[in-house]
Design an enzyme around this catalytic site. Structure first.
Site, mmCIF file in Angstrom:
data_model
loop_
_atom_site.group_PDB
_atom_site.id
_atom_site.type_symbol
_atom_site.label_atom_id
_atom_site.label_comp_id
_atom_site.label_asym_id
_atom_site.label_seq_id
_atom_site.Cartn_x
_atom_site.Cartn_y
_atom_site.Cartn_z
ATOM 1 N N ASP A 370 0.689 -1.261 0.080
ATOM 2 C CA ASP A 370 0.065 -0.021 -0.100
ATOM 3 C C ASP A 370 0.866 1.134 -0.147
ATOM 4 O O ASP A 370 1.900 1.335 0.505
ATOM 5 C CB ASP A 370 -0.731 -0.190 1.408
ATOM 6 C CG ASP A 370 -1.804 1.464 1.365
ATOM 7 O OD1 ASP A 370 -2.318 1.929 0.430
ATOM 8 O OD2 ASP A 370 -1.631 1.860 2.431
ATOM 9 N N LYS A 371 0.648 2.344 -0.553
ATOM 10 C CA LYS A 371 1.385 3.347 -0.828
ATOM 11 C C LYS A 371 1.411 4.254 0.679
ATOM 12 O O LYS A 371 2.321 4.511 1.261
ATOM 13 C CB LYS A 371 0.938 4.407 -2.098
ATOM 14 C CG LYS A 371 1.701 5.878 -1.816
ATOM 15 C CD LYS A 371 1.393 6.644 -3.108
ATOM 16 C CE LYS A 371 0.207 7.346 -2.439
ATOM 17 N NZ LYS A 371 0.221 8.391 -1.364
ATOM 18 N N THR A 372 0.159 4.705 1.150
ATOM 19 C CA THR A 372 0.024 5.733 2.017
ATOM 20 C C THR A 372 0.267 5.128 3.395
ATOM 21 O O THR A 372 -0.591 4.040 3.695
ATOM 22 C CB THR A 372 -1.523 6.429 2.040
ATOM 23 O OG1 THR A 372 -1.409 6.855 0.711
ATOM 24 C CG2 THR A 372 -1.760 7.603 2.917
ATOM 25 N N THR A 515 -2.526 1.494 -4.684
ATOM 26 C CA THR A 515 -3.340 2.665 -3.971
ATOM 27 C C THR A 515 -4.412 3.254 -4.482
ATOM 28 O O THR A 515 -4.768 3.000 -5.806
ATOM 29 C CB THR A 515 -1.777 3.791 -4.027
ATOM 30 O OG1 THR A 515 -2.498 4.885 -3.453
ATOM 31 C CG2 THR A 515 -1.715 4.025 -5.657
ATOM 32 N N GLY A 516 -5.146 3.941 -3.501
ATOM 33 C CA GLY A 516 -6.142 4.490 -3.963
ATOM 34 C C GLY A 516 -5.997 6.088 -4.538
ATOM 35 O O GLY A 516 -6.845 6.588 -5.113
ATOM 36 N N LYS A 543 -9.340 -3.549 -4.827
ATOM 37 C CA LYS A 543 -8.082 -4.257 -4.382
ATOM 38 C C LYS A 543 -7.938 -5.506 -4.248
ATOM 39 O O LYS A 543 -6.902 -6.067 -4.604
ATOM 40 C CB LYS A 543 -8.130 -3.423 -2.983
ATOM 41 C CG LYS A 543 -7.393 -1.816 -2.960
ATOM 42 C CD LYS A 543 -6.700 -1.294 -1.957
ATOM 43 C CE LYS A 543 -6.367 0.055 -1.849
ATOM 44 N NZ LYS A 543 -5.583 0.562 -0.835
ATOM 45 N N ASP A 562 -1.904 -0.509 5.877
ATOM 46 C CA ASP A 562 -2.204 -0.040 7.280
ATOM 47 C C ASP A 562 -3.625 0.471 7.277
ATOM 48 O O ASP A 562 -3.681 0.912 8.674
ATOM 49 C CB ASP A 562 -1.091 1.036 7.561
ATOM 50 C CG ASP A 562 -1.237 2.314 6.719
ATOM 51 O OD1 ASP A 562 -2.050 2.284 5.740
ATOM 52 O OD2 ASP A 562 -1.148 3.515 7.102
ATOM 53 N N ASP A 566 -7.130 -1.346 3.148
ATOM 54 C CA ASP A 566 -6.602 -2.321 2.912
ATOM 55 C C ASP A 566 -6.888 -3.628 3.129
ATOM 56 O O ASP A 566 -6.404 -4.917 2.752
ATOM 57 C CB ASP A 566 -5.097 -2.433 3.218
ATOM 58 C CG ASP A 566 -4.403 -0.988 2.665
ATOM 59 O OD1 ASP A 566 -4.494 -0.659 1.623
ATOM 60 O OD2 ASP A 566 -3.898 -0.079 3.618
#
Length: 672
Positions: A370-372, A515-516, A543, A562, A566
Site C-alpha cells: 500500500d502507498k499511504t 493505492t487509491g 483492491k 495499514d 487495505d
C-alpha cells in the site's frame, strides 16, 4: 481443524448484522476457553500422576516415595479422569478424521493415548508389564496447550469485522421538515433522508451533498492521501471524516447497500476463501500414523504367530513400538521452532499471528505495498518552492506562508507549517472553504490558495505543469493580491522504502504498489522507488481483485498495508502484513503485523521465515528419523542377538528425541 466462517447477513440495522458476527466470534471464543480449561485442569491432575508413576520415580531416584496401599489404583483413577476429560477433543478428532478418511495428528494422538491408557490399565489389573500413565498425561497436556494457542490466534479474524463496523457513528443528525435536527439511530435512515454533518464528525451514510462545502478525509476507506473537496452535488461515503465545514447530505444508500458494508462483505469473503495450508507436522503425522499402526500390527502378529510367543510378550513388543512412535517430539517439532522464532520476531517488531502464513512467507515471490502510510509517511511535506520574484527569496516566501498556515488544521497547511523556517505573528486570519486562507503578516496581506494555470505567470507555467504532472499538491502564495510563488507538497516517501525495495529485488522478489491515490502520484512514487509495477486509483472493492490478478500470474503474494481500505486485499493475499501503526482492523485482518512503520522489516521477516523453515525441517527429521532405528529395535528385530528394547527404554528414546528437538529449536537464535 476446521473453523467455520459465518456468511454476511445484513439489514438496515447497520453495516452487518451484529448477532451474526457475535455468534461467529463467540464460537471461537468458546473453543479457546474450552481448550484452556481442559489444559489447566489436566495440568493439575498430571502432578499427582507423575508423583505416583513407578517408572518415572525410578528414573529420578524417588524410590518408595509416596508408596501406599492402593496407590496404583489411585494412579489409574486419576489417569482415567485425565484420559476421558483431557483426551476427549482428540478422540473426537480421531472420529472426524476417520469419517473424512484423512488420518493425521488427531489420529496419532488418539492412538497414542489410547494404547498408553489401555495397556497401562491392563497392567494395573494383572497383565505383566510397565505403566505408561505419565506418558499419557504429558502428551495430553502438550497437545491441549498447542490447540489453545491456535484457537486464540483464530479469534483475531472475527474481530476484524467488528473493527470495520465501528467506523460508522452510532447516531446521525436528521433534518426535520421544520429545519430542526434530531439525533436518530442509523437504522432509521432511509433513502431521501437528509442529515447534518458537523465539522470533525463521521459521515453516517452514503449520499450526496445538498448544502454546504467542506473537505472530507476518506483515507480510511479509499487510501486517498489528501482530503477531498466536497461541495453541492458531490458524493460522500459513510464512515469518512468531515473536515472544517458543515454539510447537509441526502442519504441514498444505507445499511446493506452502503459502501462500507460492501467492504465488510469482501473481507468476509476473502477470509473464507483463504487456502487452508496444511501444517508440515500434520502431513508427517499422517505418515507416522500409517507407520505406527502397520509396525504395531506386524509386530503383534509376528511374535504371536511366527515366533509363537505368549500374548503378554507380544503385546509388550507392540506397546513398545507404539510408545516409541509416540508423537511427543513430532507435536513439539514445529510449535517449538515457531515459539522461538515468534519470540525473536517480537523482539524485532514482527508479530506473527498465523503460523501457516509465516511458513508460506519463505516462498513469497511478489510483495504488494500500500502507498499511504507504508511506502510513504502518510503526511504532506514540501518538495518544491518556486518564487516568481527575484527579490523574494524562497525562505522568505515559505516563512510568510508557514506563519499563516500555522493557524489552520488542514493537512496541507500542517505540511507547510512544519517547514524549518522562522514564523511571525499574524493578524486578521480568515479561512474560507474553497478559497484558501489569508492573514496579515509583518504588514503584508498573505493569501494562500489553490491556483489555476491562468494564475501563474507565463514564464513559470512550464514549471507549474511539470509539478502538476507528478501529482503533487500545489498552492499559490499571493502578497497584497499579487501572485508571488508556488509551494509544492507530496506525501513523503519513507527513506527506508528504497532500501527495502532494493533488498527485496535482490532476493528475486517482485515489488508492486496498490493505492487509491491518483495516477500521477502513483507514477511519481513508482519511479522514485523503481517498482516493478503499480496500480493507481483502486478503491477497496477493487483492491482484492487486483491481488487476485497478481496471484493469477503464478506469483505467491504478500500484501502490506495499514488502513481499513487495505483489509480486503490483506485477507485476499497469500500473506497479509499490516503496519502496526495503522488501524486495528488492518492488524486484525493481517497474518503478520509490523510494529514499526519500516518497510525493511519485510526483508527481515522473509529471512527469518526461511531460517525458521530450515529448523522445522531439521526438527521433523529428528522427530521422525530416529524411528528408522528405534522401531525395529522396539519390535525385537535384534532379539536373537540379545538386544531387546524394553518399553521403558523406548519411552526414554522417545523422550531423548524430544530433548533434541527442543535444543535444536533454541539454536535458531544463533542462526538469525
Amino acid at each position: 481443524m476446521e473453523h467455520a466462517h459465518s456468511s454476511t447477513h445484513q439489514g438496515h440495522g447497520g453495516p452487518t448484522s451484529q448477532p451474526q458476527r457475535s455468534s461467529h466470534s463467540n464460537h471461537h471464543r468458546h473453543m479457546a476457553a474450552d481448550f484452556k480449561h481442559r489444559f489447566l485442569t489436566s495440568l493439575v491432575i498430571t502432578v499427582p500422576i507423575l508423583l505416583l508413576s513407578p517408572m518415572l520415580k525410578g528414573l529420578v531416584g524417588l524410590g518408595d516415595f509416596l508408596r501406599f496401599t492402593g496407590d496404583t489404583y489411585v494412579l489409574w483413577s486419576l489417569s482415567t479422569v485425565l484420559f476421558v476429560y483431557g483426551g476427549t477433543p482428540f478422540l473426537r478428532g480421531f472420529y472426524d478424521e476417520m469419517r473424512q478418511r484423512a488420518p493425521g495428528m488427531m489420529t496419532l494422538v488418539a492412538l497414542a493415548i489410547s494404547v498408553a491408557y489401555g495397556y497401562s490399565s491392563a497392567v494395573v489389573y494383572g497383565l505383566d508389564g510397565k505403566l505408561f500413565f505419565w506418558e499419557l498425561a504429558t502428551l495430553i497436556d502438550i497437545m491441549l496447550l498447542g490447540h489453545w494457542i491456535e484457537m486464540r490466534s483464530v479469534m483475531g479474524a472475527s474481530h476484524a469485522l467488528d473493527q470495520l463496523a465501528s467506523l460508522m457513528p452510532s447516531t446521525a443528525h436528521r433534518l426535520e421538515t421544520d429545519g430542526s435536527t434530531s439525533d436518530v439511530a442509523l437504522e432509521e435512515l432511509t433513502a431521501g433522508t437528509q442529515v447534518l454533518v458537523r465539522p470533525g464528525e463521521r459521515v453516517p451514510a452514503d449520499g450526496k451533498v445538498v448544502h454546504g462545502q467542506s473537505t472530507v478525509n476518506e483515507a480510511m476507506l479509499t487510501g486517498e492521501s489528501m482530503p477531498v473537496e466536497k461541495s453541492v452535488g458531490t458524493r460522500v461515503i459513510g464512515g469518512s471524516i468531515n473536515g472544517e465545514g458543515s454539510m447537509t447530505v441526502e442519504v441514498d444508500q444505507a445499511g446493506e447497500d452502503s459502501y462500507l458494508s460492501q467492504v465488510i462483505g469482501l473481507v468476509e469473503e476473502a477470509q473464507k476463501s483463504k487456502s487452508r495450508t496444511q501444517d508440515l507436522a500434520n502431513r508427517a503425522a499422517m505418515w507416522l500414523t500409517f507407520v505406527a499402526v502397520t509396525a504395531g500390527a506386524i509386530t503383534l502378529v509376528a511374535w504371536l504367530v511366527a515366533a509363537n510367543a505368549d500374548l503378554a510378550f507380544s503385546l509388550e513388543r507392540t506397546v513398545t513400538v507404539m510408545v516409541t512412535t509416540c508423537p511427543h517430539a513430532l507435536g513439539l517439532a514445529i510449535p517449538l521452532v515457531v515459539a522461538v522464532s515468534t519470540a525473536i520476531s517480537a523482539q524485532r517488531g514482527l508479530l506473527v499471528r498465523n503460523r501457516a502464513a509465516f511458513e508460506t512467507m519463505r516462498r513469497v515471490n511478489a510483495v504488494i505495498f500500500d502507498k499511504t502510510g507504508t511506502l510513504t509517511e502518510g503526511r504532506f511535506g514540501i518538495t518544491d518552492v518556486v518564487s516568481f520574484d527575484k527579490g523574494l527569496s524562497d525562505t522568505r516566501l515559505l516563512s510568510l506562508a508557514a506563519s499563516v498556515e500555522a493557524q489552520s488544521e488542514h493537512p496541507v497547511a500542517r505540511g507547510i507549517a512544519a517547514a524549518d523556517v522562522e514564523t511571525m505573528p499574524v493578524d486578521r486570519f480568515r479561512s474560507e472553504p474553497g478559497h484558501g486562507v489569508e492573514a496579515t503578516v509583518d504588514g503584508t496581506r498573505v493569501h494562500i490558495h489553490r491556483p489555476n494555470v491562468s494564475d501563474v505567470p507565463g514564464d513559470h507555467r512550464e514549471q507549474f505543469e511539470t509539478l502538476t504532472a507528478t501529482g503533487k499538491t500545489i498552492v499559490m502564495v499571493s502578497l497584497d493580491d499579487q501572485p508571488k510563488g508556488l509551494i509544492a507538497l507530496a506525501d513523503i516517501i519513507r527513506k527506508e522504502s528504497k532500501e527495502a525495495i532494493d533488498a527485496l529485488k535482490a532476493m528475486g522478489i517482485e515489488c508492486m504498489m496498490l493505492t487509491g491515490d491518483r495516477q500521477e502520484v502513483a507514477d511519481w512514487v513508482s519511479r522514485e522507488l523503481e517498482l516493478d509495477d503499480y496500480f493507481a486509483q483502486v478503491l477497496p472493492d477493487k483492491k482484492a481483485s487486483k491481488v487476485r490478478e497478481v496471484k493469477s500470474r503464478g506469483l505467491r503474494v504478500a500484501m502490506t498495508g495499514d488502513g481499513v481500505n487495505d483489509a480486503p486485499a490483506l485477507a485476499e493475499a497469500d500473506i497479509g502484513i499490516a503496519i502496526g501503526s495503522g488501524t486495528d482492523v488492518a492488524v486484525s485482518t493481517a497474518d503478520i503485523v509490523l510494529v514499526r512503520s519500516d518497510p525493511r522489516d519485510i526483508v527481515t521477516l522473509i529471512r527469518l521465515a526461511r531460517a525458521t523453515y530450515r529448523k522445522m525441517i531439521q526438527n521433523l527429521v529428528w522427530a521422525t528419523g530416529y524411528n528408522v532405528i528405534a522401531i525395529p529395535l522396539a519390535a525385537g528385530a535384534l532379539y536373537q542377538a540379545g538386544i531387546l528394547l524394553s518399553p521403558a527404554a523406548g519411552a526414554i528414546l522417545m523422550s531423548l528425541s524430544t530433548v533434541i528437538v527442543a535444543v535444536n529449536a533454541r539454536l535458531l537464535r544463533l542462526k538469525t
